[in-house]
Motif scaffolding. Structure first.
Motif, mmCIF file in Angstrom:
data_model
loop_
_atom_site.group_PDB
_atom_site.id
_atom_site.type_symbol
_atom_site.label_atom_id
_atom_site.label_comp_id
_atom_site.label_asym_id
_atom_site.label_seq_id
_atom_site.Cartn_x
_atom_site.Cartn_y
_atom_site.Cartn_z
ATOM 1 N N ARG A 146 8.100 -5.375 -8.229
ATOM 2 C CA ARG A 146 8.955 -6.472 -7.777
ATOM 3 C C ARG A 146 8.377 -7.138 -6.537
ATOM 4 N NH1 ARG A 146 15.104 -3.925 -8.399
ATOM 5 N NH2 ARG A 146 15.199 -4.034 -10.693
ATOM 6 N N ARG A 147 7.837 -6.346 -5.634
ATOM 7 C CA ARG A 147 7.274 -6.927 -4.419
ATOM 8 C C ARG A 147 6.030 -7.757 -4.739
ATOM 9 N NH1 ARG A 147 7.907 -6.504 0.930
ATOM 10 N NH2 ARG A 147 6.089 -6.896 2.274
ATOM 11 N N GLN A 148 5.215 -7.290 -5.668
ATOM 12 C CA GLN A 148 3.997 -8.032 -6.009
ATOM 13 C C GLN A 148 4.323 -9.414 -6.566
ATOM 14 O OE1 GLN A 148 1.260 -6.349 -4.768
ATOM 15 N NE2 GLN A 148 3.091 -5.144 -4.282
ATOM 16 N N ARG A 149 5.420 -9.523 -7.280
ATOM 17 C CA ARG A 149 5.802 -10.815 -7.863
ATOM 18 C C ARG A 149 6.241 -11.815 -6.796
ATOM 19 N NH1 ARG A 149 6.280 -11.043 -13.285
ATOM 20 N NH2 ARG A 149 6.238 -9.098 -14.469
ATOM 21 N N ARG A 150 6.680 -11.308 -5.635
ATOM 22 C CA ARG A 150 7.181 -12.203 -4.590
ATOM 23 C C ARG A 150 6.101 -12.640 -3.607
ATOM 24 N NH1 ARG A 150 11.331 -8.222 -4.214
ATOM 25 N NH2 ARG A 150 10.496 -7.612 -2.165
ATOM 26 N N LEU A 151 5.019 -11.856 -3.513
ATOM 27 C CA LEU A 151 4.004 -12.125 -2.496
ATOM 28 C C LEU A 151 3.049 -13.233 -2.923
ATOM 29 C CD1 LEU A 151 3.039 -8.476 -1.463
ATOM 30 C CD2 LEU A 151 4.466 -10.082 -0.176
ATOM 31 N N GLU A 152 2.633 -14.039 -1.944
ATOM 32 C CA GLU A 152 1.637 -15.076 -2.225
ATOM 33 C C GLU A 152 0.267 -14.450 -2.475
ATOM 34 O OE1 GLU A 152 -0.331 -19.069 -0.112
ATOM 35 O OE2 GLU A 152 1.214 -17.874 0.912
ATOM 36 N N HIS A 153 -0.046 -13.382 -1.725
ATOM 37 C CA HIS A 153 -1.302 -12.658 -1.907
ATOM 38 C C HIS A 153 -0.965 -11.187 -2.188
ATOM 39 C CE1 HIS A 153 -3.656 -16.087 -0.594
ATOM 40 N NE2 HIS A 153 -2.888 -16.192 0.485
ATOM 41 N N PRO A 154 -0.621 -10.861 -3.428
ATOM 42 C CA PRO A 154 -0.187 -9.494 -3.740
ATOM 43 C C PRO A 154 -1.341 -8.502 -3.666
ATOM 44 C CG PRO A 154 -0.436 -10.744 -5.757
ATOM 45 C CD PRO A 154 -0.642 -11.717 -4.626
ATOM 46 N N LEU A 155 -0.988 -7.236 -3.424
ATOM 47 C CA LEU A 155 -1.988 -6.183 -3.469
ATOM 48 C C LEU A 155 -2.554 -6.064 -4.881
ATOM 49 C CD1 LEU A 155 -3.310 -3.809 -1.853
ATOM 50 C CD2 LEU A 155 -1.505 -2.351 -2.803
ATOM 51 N N VAL B 134 0.846 -1.205 0.000
ATOM 52 C CA VAL B 134 0.000 0.000 0.000
ATOM 53 C C VAL B 134 0.875 1.247 0.000
ATOM 54 C CG1 VAL B 134 -1.669 1.338 1.341
ATOM 55 C CG2 VAL B 134 -1.953 -1.131 1.117
ATOM 56 N N ALA B 135 1.886 1.265 0.872
ATOM 57 C CA ALA B 135 2.778 2.422 0.945
ATOM 58 C C ALA B 135 3.542 2.624 -0.365
ATOM 59 C CB ALA B 135 3.756 2.248 2.110
ATOM 60 N N LEU B 136 4.013 1.525 -0.958
ATOM 61 C CA LEU B 136 4.742 1.635 -2.219
ATOM 62 C C LEU B 136 3.849 2.130 -3.355
ATOM 63 C CD1 LEU B 136 6.973 -1.582 -2.138
ATOM 64 C CD2 LEU B 136 7.741 0.797 -1.984
ATOM 65 N N SER B 137 2.585 1.679 -3.365
ATOM 66 C CA SER B 137 1.678 2.134 -4.425
ATOM 67 C C SER B 137 1.406 3.630 -4.298
ATOM 68 C CB SER B 137 0.362 1.349 -4.376
ATOM 69 O OG SER B 137 -0.406 1.679 -3.228
ATOM 70 N N LEU B 138 1.233 4.111 -3.054
ATOM 71 C CA LEU B 138 1.035 5.553 -2.852
ATOM 72 C C LEU B 138 2.288 6.323 -3.243
ATOM 73 C CD1 LEU B 138 -0.781 5.532 0.619
ATOM 74 C CD2 LEU B 138 -1.800 5.990 -1.612
ATOM 75 N N ALA B 139 3.449 5.793 -2.884
ATOM 76 C CA ALA B 139 4.709 6.462 -3.206
ATOM 77 C C ALA B 139 4.984 6.459 -4.705
ATOM 78 C CB ALA B 139 5.864 5.787 -2.467
ATOM 79 N N ALA B 140 4.377 5.523 -5.420
ATOM 80 C CA ALA B 140 4.549 5.481 -6.875
ATOM 81 C C ALA B 140 3.586 6.415 -7.587
ATOM 82 C CB ALA B 140 4.368 4.046 -7.377
ATOM 83 N N VAL B 141 2.310 6.340 -7.223
ATOM 84 C CA VAL B 141 1.283 7.051 -7.984
ATOM 85 C C VAL B 141 1.268 8.550 -7.685
ATOM 86 C CG1 VAL B 141 -1.198 7.262 -8.392
ATOM 87 C CG2 VAL B 141 -0.153 5.001 -8.187
ATOM 88 N N ILE B 142 1.276 8.925 -6.405
ATOM 89 C CA ILE B 142 1.110 10.339 -6.061
ATOM 90 C C ILE B 142 2.267 11.201 -6.585
ATOM 91 C CG2 ILE B 142 0.965 11.976 -4.139
ATOM 92 C CD1 ILE B 142 -0.702 9.950 -2.637
ATOM 93 N N PRO B 143 3.547 10.845 -6.376
ATOM 94 C CA PRO B 143 4.612 11.675 -6.955
ATOM 95 C C PRO B 143 4.573 11.719 -8.488
ATOM 96 C CG PRO B 143 5.498 10.235 -5.263
ATOM 97 C CD PRO B 143 4.103 9.769 -5.533
ATOM 98 N N ALA B 144 4.204 10.599 -9.124
ATOM 99 C CA ALA B 144 4.154 10.590 -10.582
ATOM 100 C C ALA B 144 3.065 11.519 -11.093
ATOM 101 C CB ALA B 144 3.933 9.167 -11.088
ATOM 102 N N ILE B 145 1.853 11.441 -10.503
ATOM 103 C CA ILE B 145 0.770 12.324 -10.919
ATOM 104 C C ILE B 145 1.126 13.778 -10.622
ATOM 105 C CG2 ILE B 145 -1.616 12.981 -10.422
ATOM 106 C CD1 ILE B 145 -1.564 10.530 -12.060
#
Length: 521
Positions: A249-258, A207-218
């Motif tokens: 990268r994290r989503q590929r490693r998780l069993e239940h990715p966000l 969740v934190a990584l998705s916010l850190a990706a989307v908000i600065p990019a937008i």
């Protein structure tokens, strides 16, 4: 692998769609009414320039940032449950915004509205996927939903202008309250609940990584559109991209990715998602140019400009409703491609506009753009939702919404920069205009109109004539570039999606959804 023909939806499901569509319309309207209310609330609350930016931007930033999280959260805790929570928060925040007494209170209310908006959009779309299992009916339902969403872009200024003419600035925020109340009352009765029992717990790091990706990019894209290609916005965009890589990268490693990245393995899903983003990039930003042309070149009021844009809404309505019906007989690729050709024709019409052509030419071009966009929006969304497994509908809807946010932001940054560069290079104020007014007018056509208000009529006309001509030149170039790029997109879509059969055809019962039981990469 084949499946039995799904059951058709009845009256209950169509009533549920009406309950979902009304809040969608109001959320879309909420994005646009603030622009009209901003001068009034600024004067009343004494908001500084920085506070005005936060009031304007915090809604869009947080909505874009939380879309992925909220879409997948609905899959986990229940889509109806999350939708009702979001509706309650949106209604309460709307009331708080309407009666805010300080800029800080309004900023906080707008922040809550942004998070609640991120709940409503993907939850609504994923519930449509649950309500309408028959592909033909789902296509029509998506068309009606999309029609409401796009209609808010034009209805917003009309409704906002009418309210501001008779009430205080806070009244524009109350538009969504009745719709949210209807959703809270009727939702538990009409809407089904759905959750993925095997979804697992949300990963807070993701969740934190998705916010850190989307908000600065937008944020970076928005600043690039407003201030040009400067270091800080570029750094913000680069930071967003970097966090997006870490997120993937994290989503590929998780069993239940966000966010399950295996959704992109389906060619129909990934192509339709790319088509939606490209269409929003090339056509969405044109709306800003068109509204500016109607107001700055044609001299119309915001309400008058909105009325001239009504033919586009009418064309969009027809296109959204007819496209799913035609898709029962013709392949989506050919319908989308043909629709984009119509949009290209509309863009070409915009290259013929000018001070002497009148608002009719602009309205005609815009109507053709919206008429041709119907198949792209409805059929691409149908492919996105239909290609994803039922348990991942929330994630698919979130990706659909997020791609639109990025497409619009990138379109404003790229096409807006081109238009601004043309304006700056072509604008030459007359020597008779005072230096202060001429310098202000060089910044933008809006600044030229503001500077002209303080000049005598003859000097104002002398200043506005080259400003309008320079802006029109930028509009022509942006429309020409968009037309050429959109023609390429049309060819690619026909090539990549021509294997997809008409909706409901015998061969379409073959399951082409991505296999989420496959091993992770």
């Amino acid at each position: 692998m084949t499946h039995a023909i799904p059951a058709k939806a009845g009256r209950r499901e169509w009533l549920a769609l009406a309950v979902l569509a009304l809040p969608t319309l109001l959320v879309s309207i909420d994005v646009y009414v603030l622009l009209l209310a901003l001068p009034h609330l600024t004067a009343d609350l004494g908001a500084s320039s920085v506070e005005q930016l936060w009031i304007t931007d915090v809604y869009g930033f947080l909505m874009a940032g939380f879309l992925i999280t909220m879409g997948t959260l609905g899959d986990r805790i229940g889509r109806r449950k999350l939708l009702l929570i979001g509706a309650a928060a949106f209604g309460a925040a709307s009331i708080a915004a309407a009666f805010a007494s300080t800029p800080a209170m309004l900023i906080a209310a707008r922040a809550v509205l942004g998070v609640a908006g991120a709940v409503l959009a993907p939850s609504t779309m994923s519930l449509i996927r649950t309500l309408f299992r028959d592909p033909r009916q789902m296509g029509l339902a998506i068309g009606l939903w999309g029609m409401c969403f796009s209609a808010g872009a034009v209805i917003g200024p009309v409704a906002g202008g009418a309210l501001l003419a008779h009430f205080w600035w806070g009244s524009v925020f109350l538009l969504g309250v009745p719709a949210m109340a209807v959703l809270l009352v009727a939702g538990p009765v009409l809407l089904p609940e759905y959750r993925d029992p095997d979804a697992g717990k949300p990963d807070l790091v993701s969740v934190a990584l998705s916010l850190a990706a989307v908000i600065p990019a937008i944020h970076g894209l928005k600043e690039l559109a407003q201030d040009g290609w400067r270091p800080l916005p570029l750094a913000s965009l680069a930071a967003g991209i970097g966090f997006a890589v870490l997120f993937a990268r994290r989503q590929r490693r998780l069993e239940h990715p966000l966010l399950d990245l295996r959704l992109f393995a389906n060619r129909s899903f990934s192509t339709a998602l790319g088509a939606m983003m490209s269409g929003t990039l090339l056509m969405g930003a044109l709306m800003l140019f068109i509204t500016q042309d109607l107001q700055l070149v044609e001299g119309l009021s915001p309400l008058g400009a909105a009325l001239w844009m009504m033919p586009a809404i009418a064309a969009n309505t027809v296109s959204f409703v007819v496209s799913p019906v035609l898709a029962r007989r013709f392949r989506p690729a050919y319908l989308i491609g043909a629709g984009l050709v119509v949009s290209v024709c509309g863009l070409i019409v915009l290259t013929r506009t000018g001070a002497a052509s009148g608002p009719g030419t602009v309205a005609t071009g815009f109507a053709l753009i919206f008429l041709g966009s119907g198949p792209l929006v409805t059929l691409s969304t149908g492919l996105i939702m239909g290609s994803a497994p039922a348990e991942k509908a929330g994630s698919a809807a979130a990706l659909n919404e997020t791609s639109g946010q990025f497409g619009f932001a990138f379109g404003l940054a790229a096409l807006g920069s081109i238009g601004a560069a043309v304006y700056t290079s072509r604008f030459t104020p007359p020597a008779t205009v005072p230096a202060g007014a001429a310098g202000a007018a060089r910044e933008s056509p809006a600044d030229a109109v503001t500077a002209a208000r303080d000049l005598p009529p003859d000097l104002a006309a002398a200043l506005l004539a080259p400003a309008r001509e320079a802006f029109t030149g930028g509009l022509h170039l942006v429309a020409a570039i968009s037309a050429a790029a959109l023609a390429v997109v049309a060819v690619l879509i026909v090539r990549l999606l021509r294997h997809v059969p008409p909706t409901g055809a015998a061969e379409s019962v073959v399951d082409t959804r991505v296999d989420l039981d496959a091993p992770r990469g």
